[in-house]
Design a protein around this motif. Structure first.
Motif, short mmCIF file in Angstrom:
data_model
loop_
_atom_site.label_atom_id
_atom_site.label_comp_id
_atom_site.label_asym_id
_atom_site.label_seq_id
_atom_site.Cartn_x
_atom_site.Cartn_y
_atom_site.Cartn_z
N TRP B 6 0.86 -1.33 -0.04
CA TRP B 6 -0.02 -0.07 -0.10
C TRP B 6 0.78 1.14 0.14
O TRP B 6 0.82 2.20 -0.63
CB TRP B 6 -1.12 0.08 1.31
N GLY B 56 -7.39 1.51 -8.00
CA GLY B 56 -8.63 1.13 -7.78
C GLY B 56 -9.03 -0.31 -7.46
O GLY B 56 -9.62 -0.58 -6.58
N THR B 57 -8.23 -0.86 -8.29
CA THR B 57 -8.49 -2.37 -8.12
C THR B 57 -8.08 -3.04 -6.71
O THR B 57 -8.48 -3.72 -6.07
CB THR B 57 -7.66 -3.16 -9.28
N TYR B 58 -6.72 -2.42 -6.46
CA TYR B 58 -6.23 -2.87 -5.15
C TYR B 58 -6.82 -2.43 -3.95
O TYR B 58 -7.14 -3.18 -3.07
CB TYR B 58 -4.71 -2.11 -5.25
N LEU B 59 -7.48 -1.27 -4.02
CA LEU B 59 -8.34 -0.84 -2.89
C LEU B 59 -9.52 -1.56 -2.60
O LEU B 59 -10.03 -1.88 -1.55
CB LEU B 59 -8.70 0.90 -3.26
N ASN B 60 -10.31 -1.90 -3.82
CA ASN B 60 -11.49 -2.74 -3.72
C ASN B 60 -10.84 -4.08 -3.14
O ASN B 60 -11.92 -4.70 -2.46
CB ASN B 60 -12.07 -3.15 -5.24
N TYR B 61 -9.81 -4.84 -3.54
CA TYR B 61 -9.25 -5.79 -3.07
C TYR B 61 -9.18 -5.77 -1.39
O TYR B 61 -9.47 -6.79 -0.76
CB TYR B 61 -8.13 -6.13 -3.80
N GLY B 63 -10.82 -3.72 0.44
CA GLY B 63 -12.12 -3.60 1.22
C GLY B 63 -12.00 -2.36 2.16
O GLY B 63 -10.99 -1.88 2.11
N PRO B 64 -13.27 -2.20 2.86
CA PRO B 64 -13.20 -0.98 3.74
C PRO B 64 -12.10 -1.12 4.74
O PRO B 64 -11.93 -2.32 5.25
CB PRO B 64 -14.67 -1.23 4.33
N PHE B 66 -10.56 1.10 3.14
CA PHE B 66 -9.66 1.52 1.80
C PHE B 66 -10.33 2.07 0.55
O PHE B 66 -9.90 2.71 -0.12
CB PHE B 66 -8.77 0.49 1.67
N ASN B 67 -11.46 1.13 0.38
CA ASN B 67 -12.16 1.41 -0.71
C ASN B 67 -13.40 2.53 -0.64
O ASN B 67 -14.10 2.80 -1.57
CB ASN B 67 -12.65 0.30 -1.36
N GLU B 68 -13.25 3.05 0.51
CA GLU B 68 -14.32 4.51 0.84
C GLU B 68 -13.85 5.45 0.03
O GLU B 68 -12.64 6.01 -0.02
CB GLU B 68 -14.53 4.58 2.32
#
Lengths: 335, 148
Positions: B6, B56-61, B63-64, B66-68
């Motif tokens: 990250w 974006g892909t990494y953040l979704n991977y 999860g919260p 991080f993907n907020e």
């Protein structure tokens, strides 16, 4: 003795006559006018639920001798609400400025203190002489990934308040609008307008930080703007102007990569070139009448026939020209 | 490993977002640098685009949280020698010639490429590994383009 006293709107104010005892006989005046005894509690002056109009000079005189015992300047006001703060860089990469104001007046003097922190470093924001509520700061580093934190504190005798802004170096970049926008007709080209402008003078280094531009234009009679984005150059030729129509034109600027668009420039007006009516000779009266009526029908479509409906574009132009020709033909017949 | 990865991604975003401030061609000197600068600029913009998708892909991977949308990762202020930073003293930057700036870009992107190659290949999903590999290939292309 004399001094200044600050009180909140709506407060109850009790003023003592200096060191006089409570039961001393005194007279109070407000701005030179005697105050009725009903406002007195012994020698104390009591003002309930004060309002702004009660600001002024209050004086207390000893009963019989009329010696001035005490004087105070009462200022009724309010503690400050949260101030409004804005920071912007219109001279990237030199630095940025912050400006502020209070959303509502306090009616008493306020002082402002601004602090700028970049990571662990304190930076000095130099206050401008004009306008007063503004300060500017020079960047020491470029392309920093550390945010800037600006805190503005406003203080007055009745209270204090503050607000904070946190931002990245590149997020607050917004140039001033382009300058010296000029729009000219192009000779012998009834549908063209030549527009030129200059980089805003506040942008210090257009070589290293080029600007791109956004042009918008419309004829005065229409509400819809045409837009053109230009990635370089400070001029553009409009080629689809409606013949004979007066246009309004504006330009905005933005750094090529970062920040936001400037405000729109001052609007300029221009009308495309139109052919001058042919010089009329006296011998051909008939020709004169004909050309007079044809030129009135073949003039730019301001007549009702052509304004019918909201249809714009070359289709409508063709209709207008056709109508003009038909009218011209009829007027010839009638002579 | 997750924290480290990250960390590199945040640095990438920051570095790339700030790097494409290349000077316009100064016609009176260093004519050779002009085309290299334009290529570098274009390739860097492409990398930036790739990185946004990758992030974006990494953040979704992850999860919260991080993907907020309002998630604001801390910027690594400590001097991490392997991850380059674009931050530069303003007066120093002004004094650089075009070739000096290109050289600085070359060094920075080379170091970044090395660092990315050291990342644990088992981290994340197959899609992430694929995107990262593609990103490294583009980055390699950029380094070669500047250098050559």
């Amino acid at each position: 003795e004399s001094h200044t006293q600050y009180e909140r709107v709506g407060a109850d104010v009790t003023m003592k006559c200096g060191s006089m005892d409570w039961d001393a006989a005194v007279t109070w005046t407000a701005n030179g006018t005697d105050i009725d005894e009903s406002h007195l509690n012994g020698s104390y002056l009591v003002l309930k639920n004060v309002d702004l109009s009660q600001s002024g000079q209050y004086s207390c005189y000893e009963g019989s001798s009329w010696h001035l015992k005490y004087q105070t300047n009462l200022r009724v006001g309010m503690p400050p609400k949260e101030p409004v703060l804005m920071c912007r860089s219109n001279n990237y990469p030199k630095g940025f400025y912050c400006s502020w104001h209070l959303p509502t007046p306090t009616y008493i003097p306020n002082s402002f203190n601004i602090s700028v922190i970049h990571g662990t470093k304190d930076m000095v924001c130099e206050k401008d002489a004009v306008p007063k509520n503004r300060c500017h700061i020079r960047y020491l580093q470029l392309f920093s990934t550390v945010k800037y934190k600006v805190t503005l504190t406003v203080t007055n005798p009745l209270g204090k308040n503050f607000t904070t802004l946190t931002f990245d170096e590149f997020a607050i970049v917004k140039p001033d609008p382009p300058e010296s926008v000029v729009a000219k007709p192009v000779p012998n080209n009834p549908r063209r307008l030549e527009v030129s402008w200059q980089n805003p003078s506040s942008w210090p280094d257009p070589e290293s930080f080029p600007l791109k531009f956004f042009l918008r234009y419309r004829p005065l009679i229409l509400d819809q703007w045409q837009h053109v984005e230009l990635s370089d150059g400070t001029s553009h030729t409009i080629t689809d102007a409606y013949a004979g129509k007066e246009y309004i034109i504006q330009v905005a600027a933005k750094d090529n990569d970062i920040g936001t668009w400037s405000d729109w420039s001052v609007a300029v007006h221009a009308t495309p070139w139109t052919e001058e009516p042919k010089h009329l000779t006296t011998e051909a009266q008939i020709t004169e009448t004909t050309s007079a009526s044809t030129s009135s029908f073949m003039a730019p479509p301001t007549t009702k026939i052509c304004d019918k409906g909201a249809v714009v574009g070359s289709g409508a132009m063709a209709v207008c020209w056709t109508a003009g020709l038909v009218m011209a033909a009829y007027s010839v017949l009638f002579i | 490993p997750t924290g480290d990865s990250w960390g590199i991604f945040t640095f990438l975003c920051a570095a790339l977002c700030n790097l494409p401030a290349l000077p316009a061609l100064n016609c009176s000197e260093e004519l050779g640098a002009g085309q290299s600068i334009q290529q570098t600029y274009d390739l860097t913009r492409y990398l930036e685009h790739q990185l946004r998708t990758l992030a974006g892909t990494y953040l979704n991977y992850l999860g919260p949280p991080f993907n907020e949308p309002d998630f604001n990762p801390p910027r690594l202020v400590r001097a991490e020698p392997r991850v380059p930073s674009a931050t530069v003293d303003l007066d120093l930057w002004r004094g650089l010639t075009d070739n000096a700036r290109l050289a600085a870009n070359y060094r920075a992107y080379s170091r970044l490429l090395c660092y990315l190659r050291l990342l644990d290949g088992q981290v994340g999903t197959a899609e992430l590994r694929h995107r990262l590999a593609h990103f490294c290939a583009s980055l390699q292309g950029l380094v070669l383009s500047i250098g050559g």
